[in-house]
Design a protein around this motif. Structure first.
Motif, PDB file in Angstrom:
ATOM      1  N   GLU A 160       0.822  -1.213   0.000  1.00 33.59           N
ATOM      2  CA  GLU A 160       0.000   0.000   0.000  1.00 33.59           C
ATOM      3  C   GLU A 160       0.857   1.265   0.000  1.00 33.59           C
ATOM      4  O   GLU A 160       0.559   2.229  -0.718  1.00 33.59           O
ATOM      5  CB  GLU A 160      -0.925  -0.002   1.227  1.00 33.59           C
ATOM      6  N   LEU A 161       1.914   1.265   0.787  1.00 32.88           N
ATOM      7  CA  LEU A 161       2.803   2.432   0.824  1.00 32.88           C
ATOM      8  C   LEU A 161       3.460   2.636  -0.545  1.00 32.88           C
ATOM      9  O   LEU A 161       3.580   3.762  -1.027  1.00 32.88           O
ATOM     10  CB  LEU A 161       3.862   2.268   1.927  1.00 32.88           C
ATOM     11  N   PHE A 162       3.849   1.539  -1.163  1.00 32.70           N
ATOM     12  CA  PHE A 162       4.441   1.624  -2.503  1.00 32.70           C
ATOM     13  C   PHE A 162       3.424   2.180  -3.503  1.00 32.70           C
ATOM     14  O   PHE A 162       3.741   3.013  -4.339  1.00 32.70           O
ATOM     15  CB  PHE A 162       4.929   0.232  -2.943  1.00 32.70           C
ATOM     16  N   ARG A 163       2.191   1.735  -3.381  1.00 31.16           N
ATOM     17  CA  ARG A 163       1.132   2.166  -4.305  1.00 31.16           C
ATOM     18  C   ARG A 163       0.897   3.677  -4.249  1.00 31.16           C
ATOM     19  O   ARG A 163       0.745   4.325  -5.288  1.00 31.16           O
ATOM     20  CB  ARG A 163      -0.181   1.422  -3.964  1.00 31.16           C
ATOM     21  N   VAL A 164       0.850   4.250  -3.051  1.00 34.58           N
ATOM     22  CA  VAL A 164       0.503   5.673  -2.929  1.00 34.58           C
ATOM     23  C   VAL A 164       1.715   6.590  -3.145  1.00 34.58           C
ATOM     24  O   VAL A 164       1.564   7.811  -3.160  1.00 34.58           O
ATOM     25  CB  VAL A 164      -0.181   6.011  -1.583  1.00 34.58           C
ATOM     26  N   LEU A 165       2.912   5.999  -3.304  1.00 34.59           N
ATOM     27  CA  LEU A 165       4.107   6.813  -3.550  1.00 34.59           C
ATOM     28  C   LEU A 165       4.240   7.075  -5.053  1.00 34.59           C
ATOM     29  O   LEU A 165       4.018   6.185  -5.877  1.00 34.59           O
ATOM     30  CB  LEU A 165       5.344   6.071  -3.028  1.00 34.59           C
ATOM     31  N   LYS A 166       4.609   8.309  -5.385  1.00 31.77           N
ATOM     32  CA  LYS A 166       4.833   8.654  -6.801  1.00 31.77           C
ATOM     33  C   LYS A 166       6.129   8.026  -7.293  1.00 31.77           C
ATOM     34  O   LYS A 166       7.090   7.922  -6.511  1.00 31.77           O
ATOM     35  CB  LYS A 166       4.976  10.174  -6.964  1.00 31.77           C
ATOM     36  N   PRO A 167       6.209   7.695  -8.573  1.00 28.79           N
ATOM     37  CA  PRO A 167       7.512   7.313  -9.134  1.00 28.79           C
ATOM     38  C   PRO A 167       8.493   8.463  -8.915  1.00 28.79           C
ATOM     39  O   PRO A 167       8.145   9.623  -9.128  1.00 28.79           O
ATOM     40  CB  PRO A 167       7.213   7.125 -10.625  1.00 28.79           C
ATOM     41  N   GLY A 168       9.675   8.145  -8.460  1.00 29.98           N
ATOM     42  CA  GLY A 168      10.639   9.197  -8.111  1.00 29.98           C
ATOM     43  C   GLY A 168      10.535   9.627  -6.655  1.00 29.98           C
ATOM     44  O   GLY A 168      11.381  10.377  -6.170  1.00 29.98           O
ATOM     45  N   LEU A 206      11.518  -5.051   1.568  1.00 32.58           N
ATOM     46  CA  LEU A 206      11.164  -3.781   0.914  1.00 32.58           C
ATOM     47  C   LEU A 206      11.288  -3.918  -0.607  1.00 32.58           C
ATOM     48  O   LEU A 206      10.418  -3.480  -1.362  1.00 32.58           O
ATOM     49  CB  LEU A 206      12.066  -2.654   1.414  1.00 32.58           C
ATOM     50  N   GLU A 207      12.375  -4.566  -1.032  1.00 32.47           N
ATOM     51  CA  GLU A 207      12.603  -4.717  -2.475  1.00 32.47           C
ATOM     52  C   GLU A 207      11.547  -5.602  -3.124  1.00 32.47           C
ATOM     53  O   GLU A 207      11.199  -5.409  -4.283  1.00 32.47           O
ATOM     54  CB  GLU A 207      14.010  -5.289  -2.718  1.00 32.47           C
ATOM     55  N   SER A 208      11.008  -6.540  -2.346  1.00 27.12           N
ATOM     56  CA  SER A 208      10.057  -7.488  -2.925  1.00 27.12           C
ATOM     57  C   SER A 208       8.749  -6.824  -3.366  1.00 27.12           C
ATOM     58  O   SER A 208       8.032  -7.365  -4.182  1.00 27.12           O
ATOM     59  CB  SER A 208       9.762  -8.623  -1.938  1.00 27.12           C
ATOM     60  N   VAL A 209       8.442  -5.631  -2.818  1.00 27.99           N
ATOM     61  CA  VAL A 209       7.225  -4.942  -3.277  1.00 27.99           C
ATOM     62  C   VAL A 209       7.550  -3.888  -4.335  1.00 27.99           C
ATOM     63  O   VAL A 209       6.642  -3.226  -4.846  1.00 27.99           O
ATOM     64  CB  VAL A 209       6.432  -4.293  -2.113  1.00 27.99           C
ATOM     65  N   GLY A 210       8.832  -3.730  -4.671  1.00 25.22           N
ATOM     66  CA  GLY A 210       9.202  -2.829  -5.754  1.00 25.22           C
ATOM     67  C   GLY A 210      10.117  -1.676  -5.366  1.00 25.22           C
ATOM     68  O   GLY A 210      10.620  -0.965  -6.239  1.00 25.22           O
ATOM     69  N   PHE A 211      10.330  -1.472  -4.081  1.00 24.24           N
ATOM     70  CA  PHE A 211      11.178  -0.351  -3.661  1.00 24.24           C
ATOM     71  C   PHE A 211      12.639  -0.582  -4.052  1.00 24.24           C
ATOM     72  O   PHE A 211      13.122  -1.710  -4.085  1.00 24.24           O
ATOM     73  CB  PHE A 211      11.136  -0.173  -2.142  1.00 24.24           C
ATOM     74  N   TYR A 229      16.658   3.170   6.875  1.00 26.33           N
ATOM     75  CA  TYR A 229      16.168   2.519   5.651  1.00 26.33           C
ATOM     76  C   TYR A 229      15.315   3.497   4.860  1.00 26.33           C
ATOM     77  O   TYR A 229      14.205   3.836   5.261  1.00 26.33           O
ATOM     78  CB  TYR A 229      15.410   1.236   5.985  1.00 26.33           C
ATOM     79  N   VAL A 230      15.856   3.922   3.738  1.00 24.90           N
ATOM     80  CA  VAL A 230      15.149   4.837   2.842  1.00 24.90           C
ATOM     81  C   VAL A 230      14.851   4.078   1.556  1.00 24.90           C
ATOM     82  O   VAL A 230      15.748   3.458   0.979  1.00 24.90           O
ATOM     83  CB  VAL A 230      15.968   6.101   2.554  1.00 24.90           C
ATOM     84  N   ALA A 231      13.577   4.099   1.150  1.00 23.11           N
ATOM     85  CA  ALA A 231      13.136   3.318  -0.015  1.00 23.11           C
ATOM     86  C   ALA A 231      12.634   4.266  -1.097  1.00 23.11           C
ATOM     87  O   ALA A 231      11.859   5.180  -0.814  1.00 23.11           O
ATOM     88  CB  ALA A 231      12.030   2.355   0.414  1.00 23.11           C
ATOM     89  N   TYR A 232      13.084   4.028  -2.308  1.00 21.81           N
ATOM     90  CA  TYR A 232      12.724   4.889  -3.434  1.00 21.81           C
ATOM     91  C   TYR A 232      11.847   4.111  -4.422  1.00 21.81           C
ATOM     92  O   TYR A 232      11.934   2.906  -4.533  1.00 21.81           O
ATOM     93  CB  TYR A 232      13.990   5.368  -4.160  1.00 21.81           C
ATOM     94  N   LYS A 233      11.012   4.870  -5.157  1.00 23.35           N
ATOM     95  CA  LYS A 233      10.170   4.220  -6.178  1.00 23.35           C
ATOM     96  C   LYS A 233      10.576   4.741  -7.559  1.00 23.35           C
ATOM     97  O   LYS A 233      10.645   5.945  -7.754  1.00 23.35           O
ATOM     98  CB  LYS A 233       8.708   4.552  -5.911  1.00 23.35           C
TER      99      LYS A 233
END
Ligand SMILES: [Zn+2]
Length: 268
Positions: A174-182, A231-236, A264-268
């Protein structure tokens, strides 16, 4: 932390009492040894904080356990919050760029600073108001079902939340979904230096069992060194921030952060 006392005192009174106490406390602790970037004040020391449980030492959990210089006496920032500040200052455009920011279970000190920035559109959210001094304007929501559009936010701050959530993978999706690319998200959790694999046991539901097994009464797991791959497994894309490795500890020596802690900082 939730305490029986907080449940007895009305919210408005609790806030007033705490505000007055913090002002006096800030004066009692004032000095020139340590500095809190959130309330912009100097102190001779911070207050101790953190709960102890043998498992925290056995599993060498970073971001948990008793710390001598942990809590800012004036604004209650913790060592981990001050680590977040160093990242924001050194590695992000938070103070200048127009950004829409989602802050989960907002720490008062971080909220007070970020919500005042003229360039930030600030959206706070939390699941429960009870027992904690969250501002009343905080949106009630569940991060395993976030009520916002896809790619709604440039930044997410979700600091020490996932270890409380039974289905953390759903929350991460869900967090990945609501984050913008970049966009980027601070997804800090307590993490064991010695556990290769995250340890969870959903049958442990009693508070005393969770304290014994996970180190705190309301934690549902201990993250291990596989946290990054979760984190990486959901796309970050994960880019850990470590002030020690970046030779930033001298510059921020008076923040009393844990030199071993990696953000831990995760980027999209
Ligand atoms: Zn402070």
């Amino acid at each position: 932390m939730k305490s029986p006392l907080k449940n007895l005192i009305p919210f408005w009174l609790g806030r007033k009492l705490r505000g007055g106490f913090q002002k006096i406390n800030g004066l009692i602790y004032s000095g020139n040894t340590l500095f809190c970037p959130y309330c912009n004040r100097s102190f001779r020391k911070f207050m101790p904080g953190g709960e102890d449980s043998p498992v925290i030492y056995e599993k060498q959990i970073i971001g948990a356990g008793y710390r001598e210089n942990d809590v800012c006496p004036r604004c209650y920032s913790l060592d981990r919050d001050r680590l977040v500040y160093i990242f924001l200052k050194e590695k992000s455009a938070l103070f200048t760029a127009p950004l829409k920011l989602f802050h989960v279970a907002p720490e008062g000190c971080i909220r007070a600073m970020i919500s005042q920035l003229p360039n930030i559109t600030y959206v706070p959210g939390v699941k429960y108001l009870e027992g904690y001094y969250y501002a009343r304007q905080t949106n009630l929501l569940d991060i395993t079902s976030i009520p916002y559009d896809d790619e709604a936010f440039d930044v997410i701050i979700c600091n020490h939340v996932l270890e409380h959530i039974p289905d953390d993978m759903l929350a991460l999706r869900e967090l990945f979904r609501v984050l913008k690319p970049g966009g980027w998200a601070i997804l800090q959790v307590p993490i064991s230096k010695v556990l290769e694999k995250t340890f969870e046991d959903q049958t442990k539901i009693e508070e005393h069992e969770r304290t014994t097994s996970f180190g705190q009464f309301d934690h549902v797991r201990i993250y291990g060194q596989d946290y990054r791959s979760r984190l990486e497994s959901v796309g970050f894309i994960v880019k850990p921030f470590h002030p020690l490795a970046e030779n930033l500890l001298e510059k921020y020596h008076n923040y009393a952060i844990n030199p071993q802690e990696v953000l831990y900082v995760a980027y999209k």
